[in-house]
Design an enzyme around this catalytic site. Structure first.
Site, PDB file in Angstrom:
ATOM      1  N   GLU A  35       0.874  -1.166   0.000  1.00  0.00           N
ATOM      2  CA  GLU A  35       0.000   0.000   0.000  1.00  0.00           C
ATOM      3  C   GLU A  35       0.915   1.221   0.000  1.00  0.00           C
ATOM      4  OE1 GLU A  35      -2.735   0.346   3.299  1.00  0.00           O
ATOM      5  OE2 GLU A  35      -3.500   2.244   2.512  1.00  0.00           O
ATOM      6  N   ARG A 262       4.890 -12.470   9.983  1.00  0.00           N
ATOM      7  CA  ARG A 262       5.547 -11.194   9.777  1.00  0.00           C
ATOM      8  C   ARG A 262       6.981 -11.243  10.254  1.00  0.00           C
ATOM      9  NH1 ARG A 262       3.433  -5.995   9.451  1.00  0.00           N
ATOM     10  NH2 ARG A 262       1.449  -6.410   8.528  1.00  0.00           N
ATOM     11  N   LYS A 272       4.209   0.808   9.175  1.00  0.00           N
ATOM     12  CA  LYS A 272       4.380   2.099   8.490  1.00  0.00           C
ATOM     13  C   LYS A 272       3.698   3.220   9.256  1.00  0.00           C
ATOM     14  CE  LYS A 272       3.099   0.109   4.676  1.00  0.00           C
ATOM     15  NZ  LYS A 272       2.417  -0.046   3.396  1.00  0.00           N
TER      16      LYS A 272
END
Ligand code: ATP
Ligand code: MG
Length: 560
Positions: A35, A262, A272
């Protein structure tokens, strides 16, 4: 770029299994779907190395797909930075694609859902919708709008699209089941009204699709065979499959979502959203601050693409959440720079050393190997003279037997030069040592082949000639957080654990003159100190160096 790999990771095992069960090799296709709402970090590198690595291994296409469905947070700057970072890491994508390219198709499919009575427009408040959702132990309740007629739904959805309705007033929801065990299946929202300019589609759209609706359908459009994402999406898999079923043609490939853990790295944060806070609230100087776990921060700090790939491959792909020790990342960069970085001398905390029996105006040029680990690295010239800088902490007036550096009446070797013996010190009115006086053994020059040159002394220290030294700024970095897992605390904000001493600026370090011609990003080993590179801020008349990593991990020792 085939990097060494031992056994198959569990994702590769899934793929091998699918191939055995009849999936055609040429149907394999992967994607990396960032994204564009921030810069890539070392966690993304795990996903990049996995997806692009599979592309290389199976000779399959890998798309770079920007998941750009939330115009409030997404920007072109991030798109550009992400592309730059992936290229720098050494990977090439097959197609550059955007979820926003599929807005029309997604809209058409949403109409199809409504027509199949699988979606409805809800005009309750978000609080009401949340209230009816239930809890994991309590089933939800149906919205009063759940049985709106297909025609009314079509008309309202059209109005949502045309911008005739207020932001937040209506949503389109999938009609699945309010009693499903999986809360994500309880009539999830698939479209919302948003009057926001999109970085690619401008003001074309007044409605934007939600992640779950977009992601699987984008995978389907691109015919991605294995859609790999992180573990938190595991509960979304059921929804991913439900959405696919609604639009599946019955002929082409049905993508498969699989999840892996992750990458978490100790002493830093990886989301982020949190990294953006560090930037916006001024805790760091930008996304590429060398303390950041971003690809751009690591690059500026002196991490190479290879060291990040090696780290990602060694840390591997796991099925369960875990934290990778940052020392593993440091190991890989040290390992690489040991082989490639030229050795030089620099003194960070200088004190003067005067060789009283060395002639006043004499200067010599000594020859030193650039890198003993690389026989093709050649040699360089280092000027030597009567007055040198050495590290303050390399001298002690008195010290015990374990101190192998310079002390009064004892000998050490000056790296690449002579054996010296300390005789006296000069102090200022505060008792601070301003000069150390010593004598040298003229016969002991390194590499001269003389008997005296082979004489063994316990310690070797580095130095630079005062007359020839170049003043420089050196930036030393430490962990950005004092806690191993700063965001694992429920009651405390992760920012409470920021290490206030993560940056130390030394503005009067001295470096040997061969470094004058060093260019931005050039890398060196400052002997006995660590690996350093030339920072982007460096100017010809004021050079700036970053410490990439110390030679030894003194941090681990101090804090254990
Ligand atoms: P963040 O919370 O940092 O914003 P994200 O998952 O929202 O992470 P995306 O841009 O959506 O970030 O991620 C792109 C791809 O990278 C996704 O497939 C995601 O699963 C993967 N990814 C993101 N963070 C990590 C991580 N720490 N380890 C491994 N893969 C990750
Ligand atoms: Mg995301």
């Amino acid at each position: 770029m085939a990097e060494e790999k031992k056994s198959l990771n569990f994702i590769e095992q899934i793929i091998e299994e699918d191939l055995k069960l009849g999936l055609n090799l040429d149907k394999l296709r992967f994607r990396f779907p960032p994204e564009p709402n921030g810069y890539l970090h070392i966690g993304h590198a795990a996903s990049i190395c996995l997806n692009f690595g599979l592309g290389i291994k199976y000779n399959a296409p890998v798309n770079l797909r920007f998941d750009d469905t939330n115009p409030t947070k997404e920007e072109q700057e991030y798109v550009d930075a992400i592309k730059n970072d992936i290229k720098w890491l050494g990977f090439e994508w097959t197609n550059e694609l955007y979820s926003s390219d599929y807005f029309q198709q997604l809209y058409d499919w949403a109409i199809l859902l409504i027509k199949k009575d699988k979606a409805y427009v809800d005009n309750q408040t978000s609080a009401q919708i949340a209230e009816q959702k239930g809890t994991p132990t309590k089933v939800g309740t149906d919205s009063p709008n759940r049985n709106r007629s297909i025609d009314d739904n079509l008309e309202l959805f059209e109005k949502m699209k045309n911008g005739d309705l207020k932001e937040g007033s209506h949503v389109l929801r999938a009609k699945i089941s309010m009693t499903a065990n999986n809360m994500l299946m309880r009539d999830p929202i698939i479209y919302r009204i948003l009057y926001e300019k999109h970085h690619r589609t401008g003001n074309d759209w007044n409605i934007y699709p939600m992640y779950d609706w977009t992601h699987g359908e984008s995978d389907y459009i691109e015919q991605v065979s294995h859609s790999l994402c992180t573990l938190e999406f595991n509960p979304h898999r059921e929804l991913y499959n439900w959405f696919l079923k609604q639009v599946y043609s019955g002929e082409d490939l049905k993508p498969k979502q699989r999840e892996f853990a992750r990458r978490n790295l100790s002493y830093t944060v990886m989301s982020k959203r949190k990294l953006l806070q560090l930037v916006e609230e001024g805790f760091v100087k930008g996304w590429d601050d060398p303390r950041m776990p971003t690809i751009s921060g690591l690059r500026r700090r002196g991490y190479t693409a290879k060291s990040i790939r090696d780290f990602s491959n060694t840390a591997g792909i796991a099925k369960r959440d875990n934290v990778t020790d940052i020392a593993l990342l440091e190991f890989h960069i040290k390992n690489e720079l040991n082989k490639t970085a030229p050795r030089v001398m620099a003194v960070l905390y200088p004190v003067k050393l005067v060789i009283t029996n060395y002639p006043e105006n004499k200067e010599e040029i000594l020859i030193a190997e650039n890198n003993p680990e690389d026989e093709n690295s050649g040699t360089r010239e280092i000027p030597f003279s009567r007055v040198l800088y050495i590290e303050k902490e390399d001298f002690r007036g008195q010290a015990n037997k374990k101190f192998f550096r310079l002390k009064l009446d004892k000998e050490v070797r000056l790296k690449n030069a002579y054996i010296i013996k300390a005789n006296a010190v000069v102090k200022d009115e505060n008792g601070e040592i301003t000069e150390i006086h010593c004598t040298y053994d003229e016969e002991s020059k390194s590499g001269s082949g003389s008997e005296a040159s082979k004489r063994k002394v316990k310690g070797t220290i580095h130095w630079v000639s005062v007359k020839h030294a170049v003043k420089a700024e050196v930036r030393l970095y430490d962990r950005l957080f004092t806690e191993e897992a700063p965001d694992a605390h429920k009651e405390k904000d992760f920012k409470e654990f920021i290490n206030s001493e993560s940056l130390k600026v030394i503005d009067n370090a001295f470096i040997e003159p061969s470094l004058k011609t060093a260019q931005i990003r050039d890398q060196f080993q400052f002997q006995r100190l660590g690996y350093f590179n030339v920072d982007d801020d460096s100017k010809k008349d004021k050079m700036v160096f970053n410490r990439t990593v110390p030679l030894r991990d003194s941090w681990a020792k101090q804090n254990k």
